[in-house]
Motif scaffolding. Structure first.
Motif, PDB file in Angstrom:
ATOM      1  N   PRO A  53      17.399 -26.088  -6.866  1.00 13.01           N
ATOM      2  CA  PRO A  53      17.334 -26.308  -5.415  1.00 13.01           C
ATOM      3  C   PRO A  53      16.345 -25.386  -4.713  1.00 13.01           C
ATOM      4  CG  PRO A  53      19.602 -26.281  -6.165  1.00 13.01           C
ATOM      5  CD  PRO A  53      18.770 -25.824  -7.325  1.00 13.01           C
ATOM      6  N   ILE A  54      16.299 -24.128  -5.148  1.00 12.50           N
ATOM      7  CA  ILE A  54      15.337 -23.190  -4.555  1.00 12.50           C
ATOM      8  C   ILE A  54      13.913 -23.652  -4.840  1.00 12.50           C
ATOM      9  CG2 ILE A  54      14.470 -20.829  -4.631  1.00 12.50           C
ATOM     10  CD1 ILE A  54      17.308 -19.928  -5.353  1.00 12.50           C
ATOM     11  N   LEU A  55      13.680 -24.045  -6.083  1.00 12.14           N
ATOM     12  CA  LEU A  55      12.340 -24.458  -6.480  1.00 12.14           C
ATOM     13  C   LEU A  55      11.878 -25.691  -5.719  1.00 12.14           C
ATOM     14  CD1 LEU A  55       9.867 -24.271  -8.371  1.00 12.14           C
ATOM     15  CD2 LEU A  55      11.170 -25.603 -10.057  1.00 12.14           C
ATOM     16  N   HIS A  56      12.709 -26.733  -5.692  1.00 12.54           N
ATOM     17  CA  HIS A  56      12.272 -28.029  -5.164  1.00 12.54           C
ATOM     18  C   HIS A  56      12.361 -28.139  -3.638  1.00 12.54           C
ATOM     19  CE1 HIS A  56      11.532 -30.109  -8.946  1.00 12.54           C
ATOM     20  NE2 HIS A  56      12.560 -29.433  -9.433  1.00 12.54           N
ATOM     21  N   PHE A  57      13.210 -27.344  -3.028  1.00 11.86           N
ATOM     22  CA  PHE A  57      13.376 -27.478  -1.581  1.00 11.86           C
ATOM     23  C   PHE A  57      12.818 -26.302  -0.781  1.00 11.86           C
ATOM     24  CE2 PHE A  57      16.754 -30.137  -3.408  1.00 11.86           C
ATOM     25  CZ  PHE A  57      16.424 -31.353  -2.812  1.00 11.86           C
ATOM     26  N   VAL A  58      12.464 -25.232  -1.470  1.00 11.16           N
ATOM     27  CA  VAL A  58      11.909 -24.068  -0.768  1.00 11.16           C
ATOM     28  C   VAL A  58      10.516 -23.717  -1.296  1.00 11.16           C
ATOM     29  CG1 VAL A  58      12.236 -21.634  -0.182  1.00 11.16           C
ATOM     30  CG2 VAL A  58      14.222 -23.161  -0.331  1.00 11.16           C
ATOM     31  N   ILE A  59      10.417 -23.404  -2.599  1.00 12.50           N
ATOM     32  CA  ILE A  59       9.167 -22.881  -3.153  1.00 12.50           C
ATOM     33  C   ILE A  59       8.074 -23.939  -3.199  1.00 12.50           C
ATOM     34  CG2 ILE A  59       8.075 -21.918  -5.212  1.00 12.50           C
ATOM     35  CD1 ILE A  59      10.695 -20.451  -5.753  1.00 12.50           C
ATOM     36  N   LEU A  60       8.340 -25.068  -3.828  1.00 15.55           N
ATOM     37  CA  LEU A  60       7.288 -26.071  -4.000  1.00 15.55           C
ATOM     38  C   LEU A  60       6.769 -26.654  -2.688  1.00 15.55           C
ATOM     39  CD1 LEU A  60       8.515 -27.977  -7.179  1.00 15.55           C
ATOM     40  CD2 LEU A  60       6.733 -26.232  -7.007  1.00 15.55           C
ATOM     41  N   PRO A  61       7.627 -27.005  -1.725  1.00  9.80           N
ATOM     42  CA  PRO A  61       7.096 -27.569  -0.471  1.00  9.80           C
ATOM     43  C   PRO A  61       6.187 -26.607   0.291  1.00  9.80           C
ATOM     44  CG  PRO A  61       9.421 -28.057  -0.683  1.00  9.80           C
ATOM     45  CD  PRO A  61       9.097 -27.070  -1.757  1.00  9.80           C
ATOM     46  N   PHE A  62       6.495 -25.322   0.226  1.00  8.83           N
ATOM     47  CA  PHE A  62       5.709 -24.357   0.994  1.00  8.83           C
ATOM     48  C   PHE A  62       4.555 -23.762   0.192  1.00  8.83           C
ATOM     49  CE2 PHE A  62       9.800 -24.433   3.173  1.00  8.83           C
ATOM     50  CZ  PHE A  62       9.400 -24.522   4.502  1.00  8.83           C
ATOM     51  N   ARG A  63       4.771 -23.572  -1.102  1.00 11.01           N
ATOM     52  CA  ARG A  63       3.747 -22.909  -1.912  1.00 11.01           C
ATOM     53  C   ARG A  63       2.631 -23.850  -2.344  1.00 11.01           C
ATOM     54  NH1 ARG A  63       3.301 -18.098  -4.449  1.00 11.01           N
ATOM     55  NH2 ARG A  63       2.231 -17.987  -6.458  1.00 11.01           N
ATOM     56  N   SER A  64       2.949 -25.108  -2.602  1.00 13.25           N
ATOM     57  CA  SER A  64       1.943 -26.027  -3.138  1.00 13.25           C
ATOM     58  C   SER A  64       0.732 -26.210  -2.235  1.00 13.25           C
ATOM     59  CB  SER A  64       2.591 -27.382  -3.444  1.00 13.25           C
ATOM     60  OG  SER A  64       3.597 -27.244  -4.418  1.00 13.25           O
ATOM     61  N   PRO A  65       0.889 -26.449  -0.929  1.00 16.33           N
ATOM     62  CA  PRO A  65      -0.294 -26.595  -0.071  1.00 16.33           C
ATOM     63  C   PRO A  65      -1.144 -25.325  -0.021  1.00 16.33           C
ATOM     64  CG  PRO A  65       1.642 -27.498   1.003  1.00 16.33           C
ATOM     65  CD  PRO A  65       2.135 -26.746  -0.190  1.00 16.33           C
ATOM     66  N   ARG A  66      -0.473 -24.176  -0.004  1.00 14.62           N
ATOM     67  CA  ARG A  66      -1.227 -22.923   0.068  1.00 14.62           C
ATOM     68  C   ARG A  66      -2.007 -22.673  -1.217  1.00 14.62           C
ATOM     69  NH1 ARG A  66      -0.397 -17.648  -1.280  1.00 14.62           N
ATOM     70  NH2 ARG A  66       1.755 -18.002  -1.972  1.00 14.62           N
ATOM     71  N   VAL A  67      -1.364 -22.911  -2.353  1.00 16.45           N
ATOM     72  CA  VAL A  67      -2.038 -22.704  -3.635  1.00 16.45           C
ATOM     73  C   VAL A  67      -3.162 -23.720  -3.814  1.00 16.45           C
ATOM     74  CG1 VAL A  67      -1.734 -22.717  -6.134  1.00 16.45           C
ATOM     75  CG2 VAL A  67      -0.017 -21.636  -4.685  1.00 16.45           C
ATOM     76  N   ALA A  68      -2.974 -24.934  -3.327  1.00 16.46           N
ATOM     77  CA  ALA A  68      -4.026 -25.954  -3.423  1.00 16.46           C
ATOM     78  C   ALA A  68      -5.295 -25.495  -2.722  1.00 16.46           C
ATOM     79  CB  ALA A  68      -3.537 -27.273  -2.845  1.00 16.46           C
ATOM     80  N   LYS A  69      -5.147 -24.851  -1.563  1.00 17.17           N
ATOM     81  CA  LYS A  69      -6.322 -24.337  -0.845  1.00 17.17           C
ATOM     82  C   LYS A  69      -7.030 -23.257  -1.654  1.00 17.17           C
ATOM     83  CE  LYS A  69      -4.581 -25.284   3.819  1.00 17.17           C
ATOM     84  NZ  LYS A  69      -4.170 -24.692   5.124  1.00 17.17           N
ATOM     85  N   LEU A  70      -6.253 -22.432  -2.348  1.00 18.62           N
ATOM     86  CA  LEU A  70      -6.860 -21.395  -3.175  1.00 18.62           C
ATOM     87  C   LEU A  70      -7.635 -22.021  -4.331  1.00 18.62           C
ATOM     88  CD1 LEU A  70      -3.921 -18.805  -3.352  1.00 18.62           C
ATOM     89  CD2 LEU A  70      -5.837 -18.878  -1.744  1.00 18.62           C
ATOM     90  N   TYR A  71      -7.054 -23.030  -4.952  1.00 19.24           N
ATOM     91  CA  TYR A  71      -7.766 -23.723  -6.030  1.00 19.24           C
ATOM     92  C   TYR A  71      -9.044 -24.377  -5.519  1.00 19.24           C
ATOM     93  CZ  TYR A  71      -4.514 -23.322  -9.960  1.00 19.24           C
ATOM     94  OH  TYR A  71      -3.764 -22.848 -11.019  1.00 19.24           O
ATOM     95  N   ALA A  72      -8.972 -24.967  -4.344  1.00 22.95           N
ATOM     96  CA  ALA A  72     -10.150 -25.632  -3.787  1.00 22.95           C
ATOM     97  C   ALA A  72     -11.298 -24.659  -3.609  1.00 22.95           C
ATOM     98  CB  ALA A  72      -9.793 -26.293  -2.457  1.00 22.95           C
ATOM     99  N   GLY A  73     -10.976 -23.396  -3.344  1.00 22.63           N
ATOM    100  CA  GLY A  73     -12.016 -22.397  -3.126  1.00 22.63           C
ATOM    101  C   GLY A  73     -12.776 -22.003  -4.372  1.00 22.63           C
ATOM    102  N   VAL A  74     -12.212 -22.270  -5.561  1.00 25.49           N
ATOM    103  CA  VAL A  74     -12.887 -21.889  -6.806  1.00 25.49           C
ATOM    104  C   VAL A  74     -13.133 -23.091  -7.721  1.00 25.49           C
ATOM    105  CG1 VAL A  74     -11.940 -19.550  -6.751  1.00 25.49           C
ATOM    106  CG2 VAL A  74     -10.688 -21.354  -7.961  1.00 25.49           C
TER     107      VAL A  74
END
Length: 327
Positions: A53-74
């Motif tokens: 529940p922590i992973l799917h309802f807290v970490i992934l929804p908030f972390r995925s967009p932020r990490v995607a931007k970091l990947y886009a930068g490199v």
């Protein structure tokens, strides 16, 4: 009569295994990748009823967009840096091992380790040598690769796996040579900082040999470079969550060095076989900004070995020795 095995299928096979990467620098792709990665018990040992529940309802929804931007930068033209450099390294090792089939796989993401090993098993290769691209062993990385090797091949003896190569002479010299080459081009900084990916301190307390092997690698590379005591430092990056991880932390060390008047520092990450988000974005960008903000002038990142000829030769020689011992 059983079906004959082609000469190609009967050859030895070598599998270079890296951690993995999203297929695209998008929130959806990153979420899919992180979900697989963070579902591994080797990575997060919490009970699933608490963790999921922590992973799917807290970490992934908030972390995925932020990490995607970091990947886009490199992100590179041909994909993520980790994927591109792993493919190139595989091709370089293949060129040095024409009598074997050399392929790569990702523990998380594509091409999946399970699918690659299954294909090699079904093709009837005589021997399969698996080399995780983690010079230092950890239960969080290397042991997870072994889980899949054992699942696919069982105890039939066809597949073997190397646990580490943190003191391999050719690898140590390849890292040292890359540092020398960097210095010849850019000059030497006031300190050489070795930054390794961290793990929770509790794992080291429970016997994970990773920090000991990191220190041994640094000592060997420093000796090869002929550095005096105090010219090199060992730190750990990429901590996640609130519990203590291996220390000293890379970012906190850079803050302290800048505050102490160190202006130019060289940073190398020999725990990573190829450049990836953690080296190109976290170290070369994020940690460079941290160093600058605390008084430092120039953080000079020394690239990973990637597909350098010396790196490919070292891994090929290591794997040939393993295959020769695989009887």
């Amino acid at each position: 009569m059983s079906e004959s095995i082609s000469p190609r299928a009967a050859r030895n096979a070598v599998v270079l295994v890296n951690l993995g990467t999203p297929d695209a620098p998008t929130p959806k792709a990153v979420r899919r990748y992180l979900a697989e990665f963070l579902h591994d018990y080797r990575v997060v040992a919490l009970s699933r009823w608490l963790w999921c529940p922590i992973l799917h309802f807290v970490i992934l929804p908030f972390r995925s967009p932020r990490v995607a931007k970091l990947y886009a930068g490199v992100w590179m033209d041909d994909g993520s840096p980790l994927a591109v450099h792993t493919r190139r390294l595989t091709a370089a090792v293949q060129a040095d091992m024409p009598d074997a089939e050399v392929v790569y796989a990702m523990r998380y993401g594509n091409p999946s380790l399970r699918s690659v090993l299954t294909r090699l098993r079904d093709a009837g290769h005589a021997r399969v040598q698996v080399l995780p691209l983690y010079p230092q062993y950890s239960t969080t990385t290397t042991a997870s690769v072994r889980d899949i090797v054992d699942e696919v091949f069982g105890a039939d003896g066809v597949a073997r796996m190397r646990d580490d190569y943190h003191l391999d002479t050719d690898w140590v010299e390849a890292v040292a040579a890359s540092i020398r080459a960097h210095w010849e081009t850019h000059g030497r900084g006031e300190r050489l900082l070795f930054s390794f990916h961290g793990i929770p301190q509790r794992l080291a307390d429970a016997g994970d040999p990773y920090p000991v092997q990191c220190r041994a690698s640094v000592d060997a590379i420093v000796q090869a470079l002929g550095l005096a005591p105090g010219e090199a430092m060992l730190t750990f990056q990429s901590r996640f969550g609130r519990e203590p991880w291996l220390q000293p932390y890379t970012d906190e060390t850079l803050k302290a060095l800048g505050g102490d008047g160190i202006r130019v520092i060289d940073v190398v990450c020999p725990g990573f076989a190829v450049d990836c988000l953690e080296t190109l974005e976290e170290i070369a960008l994020q940690n460079a900004e941290i160093f600058h903000a605390h008084g430092g002038k120039d953080l000079r990142y020394i690239p990973c070995l990637n597909d350098a000829p010396a790196h490919a030769r070292a891994l090929a020689a290591l794997t040939r020795r393993d295959l020769d011992a695989h009887v």
